[in-house]
Structures are given as C-alpha cells and as structure tokens.
Design an enzyme around this catalytic site. Sequence first.
Site, PDB file in Angstrom:
ATOM      1  N   HIS A  77      34.803  35.738  38.762  1.00  0.00           N
ATOM      2  CA  HIS A  77      35.522  35.329  37.539  1.00  0.00           C
ATOM      3  C   HIS A  77      34.895  34.084  36.911  1.00  0.00           C
ATOM      4  CE1 HIS A  77      39.034  38.052  38.195  1.00  0.00           C
ATOM      5  NE2 HIS A  77      38.703  37.900  39.462  1.00  0.00           N
ATOM      6  N   ASN A 150      45.107  40.722  37.178  1.00  0.00           N
ATOM      7  CA  ASN A 150      43.996  41.379  36.485  1.00  0.00           C
ATOM      8  C   ASN A 150      44.543  42.265  35.376  1.00  0.00           C
ATOM      9  OD1 ASN A 150      41.869  40.331  37.999  1.00  0.00           O
ATOM     10  ND2 ASN A 150      41.886  41.998  39.482  1.00  0.00           N
TER      11      ASN A 150
HETATM   12 FE1  HDD Z   1      40.670  36.585  43.203  1.00  0.00          FE
HETATM   13  C1  HDD Z   1      39.450  34.064  41.310  1.00  0.00           C
HETATM   14  C2  HDD Z   1      42.394  37.800  40.493  1.00  0.00           C
HETATM   15  C3  HDD Z   1      41.590  39.369  45.016  1.00  0.00           C
HETATM   16  C4  HDD Z   1      39.285  35.244  45.928  1.00  0.00           C
HETATM   17  N1  HDD Z   1      40.881  36.043  41.276  1.00  0.00           N
HETATM   18  C5  HDD Z   1      40.282  34.972  40.671  1.00  0.00           C
HETATM   19  C6  HDD Z   1      40.654  34.908  39.293  1.00  0.00           C
HETATM   20  C7  HDD Z   1      41.486  35.968  39.064  1.00  0.00           C
HETATM   21  C8  HDD Z   1      41.629  36.679  40.311  1.00  0.00           C
HETATM   22  C9  HDD Z   1      42.133  36.336  37.753  1.00  0.00           C
HETATM   23  C10 HDD Z   1      40.171  33.879  38.287  1.00  0.00           C
HETATM   24  C11 HDD Z   1      41.125  32.739  38.171  1.00  0.00           C
HETATM   25  C12 HDD Z   1      40.637  31.792  37.099  1.00  0.00           C
HETATM   26  O1  HDD Z   1      40.627  32.197  35.938  1.00  0.00           O
HETATM   27  O2  HDD Z   1      40.269  30.684  37.463  1.00  0.00           O
HETATM   28  N2  HDD Z   1      41.709  38.281  42.818  1.00  0.00           N
HETATM   29  C13 HDD Z   1      42.422  38.532  41.667  1.00  0.00           C
HETATM   30  C14 HDD Z   1      43.232  39.717  41.870  1.00  0.00           C
HETATM   31  C15 HDD Z   1      43.002  40.167  43.132  1.00  0.00           C
HETATM   32  C16 HDD Z   1      42.051  39.250  43.736  1.00  0.00           C
HETATM   33  C17 HDD Z   1      44.174  40.298  40.835  1.00  0.00           C
HETATM   34  C18 HDD Z   1      43.575  41.331  43.854  1.00  0.00           C
HETATM   35  C19 HDD Z   1      44.707  41.855  43.594  1.00  0.00           C
HETATM   36  N3  HDD Z   1      40.445  37.209  45.103  1.00  0.00           N
HETATM   37  C20 HDD Z   1      40.932  38.365  45.663  1.00  0.00           C
HETATM   38  C21 HDD Z   1      40.653  38.358  47.093  1.00  0.00           C
HETATM   39  C22 HDD Z   1      40.021  37.174  47.359  1.00  0.00           C
HETATM   40  C23 HDD Z   1      39.894  36.477  46.103  1.00  0.00           C
HETATM   41  C24 HDD Z   1      41.058  39.458  48.054  1.00  0.00           C
HETATM   42  C25 HDD Z   1      39.492  36.624  48.648  1.00  0.00           C
HETATM   43  C26 HDD Z   1      39.946  36.900  49.815  1.00  0.00           C
HETATM   44  N4  HDD Z   1      39.504  34.976  43.539  1.00  0.00           N
HETATM   45  C27 HDD Z   1      39.098  34.581  44.760  1.00  0.00           C
HETATM   46  C28 HDD Z   1      38.423  33.233  44.755  1.00  0.00           C
HETATM   47  C29 HDD Z   1      38.465  32.852  43.244  1.00  0.00           C
HETATM   48  C30 HDD Z   1      39.165  34.047  42.632  1.00  0.00           C
HETATM   49  C31 HDD Z   1      37.055  33.246  45.414  1.00  0.00           C
HETATM   50  C32 HDD Z   1      37.149  32.473  42.585  1.00  0.00           C
HETATM   51  C33 HDD Z   1      37.445  31.318  41.684  1.00  0.00           C
HETATM   52  C34 HDD Z   1      38.788  30.914  42.042  1.00  0.00           C
HETATM   53  O3  HDD Z   1      39.271  31.732  43.015  1.00  0.00           O
HETATM   54  O4  HDD Z   1      39.398  29.987  41.574  1.00  0.00           O
HETATM   55  O5  HDD Z   1      39.142  32.345  45.509  1.00  0.00           O
END
Ligand code: HDD
Length: 723
Positions: A77, A150
């Site tokens: 993202h 999402n």
């Molecule tokens: Fe995630 C970012 C949505 C599964 C780990 N995620 C991130 C963002 C969104 C989502 C919208 C961007 C937030 C922003 O604008 O700063 N992610 C989801 C959805 C998931 C999902 C809807 C499943 C239903 N994500 C998911 C899993 C993991 C992560 C299973 C790890 C185990 N996601 C992350 C992260 C991020 C992230 C690596 C990257 C940047 C952040 O968090 O702030 O922690």
Amino acid sequence: MAKKIKTNQDSDKIKDLEQNKVYDDGTLLTTNHGLKINDNQNSLKTGERGGTLIEDFILREKIHHFDHERIPERIVHARGSAAHGIFELYESIGQYTKAKLFNEVGVKVPVFVRFSTVAGSRGSTDLARDVRGFAVKFYTSEGNYDLVGNNMPVFFIQDAIKFPDLIHAVKPEPHNEIPQAASAHDTFWDFISLMPESMHMIMWVMSDRALPRSLRMMEGFGVHTFRLINKQGESHFVKFHWKPLLGIHSVAWDEAQKISGKNADFHRQDLWEAIESGAFPEWELGVQIIPEADEHNYEFDLLDSTKLIPEEIVPVRRIGKMTLNRNPDNFFAETEQVAFNPGHLIPGIDITNDPLLQGRLFSYTDTQLSRLGTHNFQELPINRPIAPVHNNQRDGHMRHTINTGRVNYEPNALGGGCPFQAKASEGGFTSFPERIESNKLRGRSKSFFDHFSQAKLFFNSQSDAEKSHLTNALCFELGKVETVAIRERMIKMLTYIDKGLAAAVAVYLGLKIPKEIIPFNGSLPADGNPNDYNPIITESSLKSSAALSMENTIMDSIITRKVAFLVADGVNEESVKAVKDKLETEGAVVELVAPKLGFIISKNNVEFEIHKSLLTTASVLYDAVYVPAGINSVATLASEPDAIHFLNEAFKHCKAIAVDVDALQVLEQTYFYIKLPKQFTDKDAATKGFIVNNDSNALATEFAKAIAKHRFWDREKLQKVPA
Ligand code: HDD
C-alpha cells in the site's frame, strides 16, 4: 505568506515572542534553530571563486536535512492518496454496541481516509490492476478507531502466516525488480496456482473492481468479521461496508493501461479536484449483523476472510455517512505519515479469531516502527487522537510530549495514583471474554476448506460484459506468464469455478481445453505441506447475488463526470453553451479541448478559453465526448488525426458520444462511423450512447442521461475499433 507552523508549545512560544518584542509574520527565511538567513543563493567560500568552507553551518543543515527527506515506503500500500472528512451516524445500533461512534446520532466524528494500491511503489501508477486499500481513521472521543479495509470484501489467504509469501510473489521479481505495480508475471501466478483458497479473491481482482473509475466510485469493506459488544457485554458478529453514493464504476483495461501513461496520478488528481471543487465524496456505512448464536449457521465460516456474507442472506443496514471534505495540507506530514492499525479499537468493537486478522494485529505497529522510526509516531499530528492520552510510556526517539513531574509508574502514591485504570463503566476497554477450550496446534478447521463455491457465486453474478472482461483479464495476466506449467495449473483451478471460463482462457493460451474436472486428491492437510490440503468442491445454495455485479449499481447522476468538448476556431457558440450549461448544472465537469492551447474565437466572435489541447490530454481522461457545430471548427477537427483518434477511442471504451448534426463530418472520419453509420440514426441510438441532434437542448438532455449510464459495454460486441 507562509502558514504558521503549529507545535505543542505554540501558545507559550507566542507569549515569549511577545515579551521579547519579537514579531514573526512568517515571511522571512530561517534555519531550523530560528536564525534568519541572509543569503540562500551562495555558500560560504574562500573568495568568490574559492572552495566552500566546512564551517558553513547553514549549507550543512540544509543539505543534511534534504539528504534524509525520504523514509522507507510502506512494504504494501505504498502508493496512496488521502483526505479529511467527517462521519455522521443516522441510526443508532446501541442495542449491539456500546461504541459512542455508533450510538450518538448526529455527532460529527472527524475522519482521515487513505486509499491505496497494494503492490506498486510510491511513484507507481494509480490505474494498476490491483486491490485498493480503503483505510479509515475515526478520531472518536473514546480514542482512535481504525477500519483498515479494502475495496474488495474478501482476501487472497486465510492465515496471516502466508502474507509475506503472497506479497513477495506479487511484488516485482527479486532478481530484476520487474514488473512494477503489476500482478501479470510468473511469481504471482506460480503462488496463486498453488493456493486454491485465493480463487475467490482472484475473481474479484480479475474483475473490473480492480480498475475503479475513481476512488470516489468504489466500495469499501472491513473484510474480516468483527465483534460488536453492547452494554450488557453481549456479542454480535459484524461485517462493515462502505457504499459510495456515486455508485460503483470502473474503466476498461485498455483504458487503464493508457491512463497510466497519460496521467499516472489519475485517481489522486480526481480525488483532489473533486474535494477542491466542493463535490465532496460520500459513502454510507453499512453493517451486516449476526447474532453470536448463529455463528455456525452458514455454509461458510465467519472467521474465513476468503468468504463474504451475501447481502441476500444478511442484508446490509446503512447506519451513517462519511463525507470527505478537506484535502491534506501536506502530503508527507499527513498522507505519508498516517499510521493505521486494525488493533486500534474502541469499547464496543472487538476482534474475532479470524487467523488473518490476528496476524495483522502484530504487523501494523511493527511496520510503523520501521517506516516512521519510533514508537512516538502516535504523537505525529495526523495520528494523535482527540481523546486525551495519559500513561506512563516515556521517552524514545523524537518524543514530542514534555511529560512533567516525577511519577512515571503505576501503582504510585506520589502522583496521587494517577493515571488510574478506567472501569468499564468509565469507558475502559474490556476484551470479549470468549470461552477458549482447545489444544495448541498449527492447523485449520475443515470449515475453511471450501475455496470455490463463492468464486463460482461471484462469477455467476456477473453480467455478460463483466464476465467477458474477467475472462480477458485472465488471458492477459496468464498470457504474460512465461512458464507453461503455471498456466496449466491455473486452467485446472479455473475448471473448479466455471468450465466455460477455463475453456475460454485455455483456448487463448493455446492450451488443451480440460475435458472434465480433475478432482483434488482427497487428502486432508498433509503433514509438512500446507498447500496439499484438500479443498472441498461444493456449490453455494445461492446461484447469484445482485450486489456482486456493478451492472446493478446507481446510474442516475453525472456529478463530477468529465466531458470533453472537441472545438476549434469557428465553433457555434450556442451549440457549446447550451450543452455546457445543462451538463454543468447537473454537476458534470466540462473541458474544452482544441488543437492548440489559449483561446478560440467562435463563429460570432465569442472567445472561449481552452482547457486542454489534443496534445496534452486524451479521451481516456474523460467519461464522454461531444462535438458541437460550426463550419470552420468542424472542418478543422475532421482533418485533425488526434481528434479522430479521440473519438475512436471514446467509442472503443464504450463512452457516450454526442454530435451536433452539423458536426457529422467529423464523425464520418472515424472508424466506427464508417462501419456503423446506421447506429447513429436508429430510433434507439441514444440508448446505446450515441446522441446526434441539431437541437442543442434536446441533445444535452439525452447526453446527460447517457453519461449517467457510465458505459455502454454492449458496444464491445458491436464493433472492434483499432484505437
Ligand atoms: Fe494490510 C497496510 C488492508 C492484510 C500487513 N493493509 C495496509 C493498508 C491497508 C491494508 C488498507 C494501508 C494502510 C494505509 O493507508 O496506511 N491488509 C489490509 C486488508 C487485509 C490486510 C483489508 C486483509 C483483510 N495486512 C494484511 C496482513 C498483514 C498486513 C495479513 C500482515 C500479516 N498491511 C500490513 C502492513 C501494512 C499494511 C505491512 C503496510 C503499511 C502499513 O501496514 O501501515 O502492516
């Protein structure tokens, strides 16, 4: 004049400035320690042609700061666009949750929303085929609540332990960092073809949902099943939905690829401009609520994030509206530094045992640490809650708060015991006391083994045009895969969803059409290889769900739709004005596009300012196109290849096309008109998005109706256009 910078100690500082009789109107350049700079053009040197002196602390500070301006981008993202707004509740759901956010009807809760693509880097294109992030931070009086969702209601995997593998597979390949912001490559499809649980999500990502026309025209979903807890401590399950008031609309894949070249910031700019113009994007918040007692009454497991709850089974109740009404002041300070976390909960909302959600709870704070460098990211203005913060956490990199006093522990007597733990009755958060009786193990419930029934449900719910786009998307994506074995594995997977789909893609790829469904081998999770577990091939009792097709969305508004008027000197001013006035009154955005920039002079010497030239814009950046009358204007456009290409492309992408009868000469040069002249004179031409009229008012009315329909996908069958 520069804006004043706000700091925690603003008011004290201003007092000091006044006492010292130092006045600051923000116009003079200073260093970061407040020294006024006298020369920002030349470094300090040993003579005019001499070497630069290391003692030049002004130069050093400036270069140092610049050298460190970039922070690691989000691992997923990374590319995002955001806006401020408010959420207002229409209807209390107090019987299900004690969260004030969902009890206090009419209270305006501030929000900050960040939309994103998933796979691409910060500088990648907005129009990649991808899932869109839809993350909402509610600044509530009880603390920040983040709904990090999402634009698709399901996910690729069931357990967070697979997330790093999924992301490694979809990101550019590690040996050469190719391709950027695209899933059409071997590693992604290698992983997917070995991951049957991803098939439902694959249907969504290959559908037009992955190509939104605007961030303002897509749905949002919390994805997981969460819990609502009421004052009595009772729990209900809940799924969250965001429903856009402008409807759900998408662009064509060919168009998406071209937009990526013409304007890679298409979505970002669209969001920004809509808010600047006062056309505030709006979504209703919907909830699907399920009593705790019904947990096991569905064909799918509520804890499985690869499943949705069809709206026909549990209707979506709309309880409030979010309006985005202010653009950020500073992209870095707000959009880049905002830190979401699905674990930012408030009393009355809790998590469930969804294994995907559970893993997320660890990941978000951890990633903010690597991205923002310190746990004190919570103190950045965009992340700071409006609810007061009192605790004994101290120090760390970049601490902003100046905690006073000697007490930084609990229990304490020296500080009068403060801060005290809050009782539940005082708003203290308590986790739902779910009863747990189980063995410790690594495993998955059999109720998670059906990977195809909802993939089928989604495919069967699509209109013919949507099915055809989805099929073409698979042909494109798998066509880019070089390893034949991966393509073959995917065809096998597709047979479990729809044999016709599998056959169509196989034909395109030059592979054998599978004669019959090859059953999975029938073993339960094999020890040591979680990919071997046996999916259950089953049918959903629901054959189709209307909510899953974009064809059933709202199509009654042209608010913020962009319409190009192709014009040149000699245009008939009435033919421009009547249509422009009507469309603008209904909220559309009209731009005059001419062979060159500046002004054009109409037939009767009226000057029109030109917004874009045929060189600086393209049909893919508009929703519809109109050619007004005017002998000279029409003659110029008819001999202008870029104008003809503009129209051919608008036809190809199934957009509304309006032409004054006296401008038919321009249309006559297009590929589609030569092939289909009758289509434009048929009685039902307007219903196909072709409006030809010499009465500008009547044309405008028909044109507005056609633009509201968004696209005329049937045209894809009518005539293929080489544009
Ligand atoms: Fe995630 C970012 C949505 C599964 C780990 N995620 C991130 C963002 C969104 C989502 C919208 C961007 C937030 C922003 O604008 O700063 N992610 C989801 C959805 C998931 C999902 C809807 C499943 C239903 N994500 C998911 C899993 C993991 C992560 C299973 C790890 C185990 N996601 C992350 C992260 C991020 C992230 C690596 C990257 C940047 C952040 O968090 O702030 O922690």
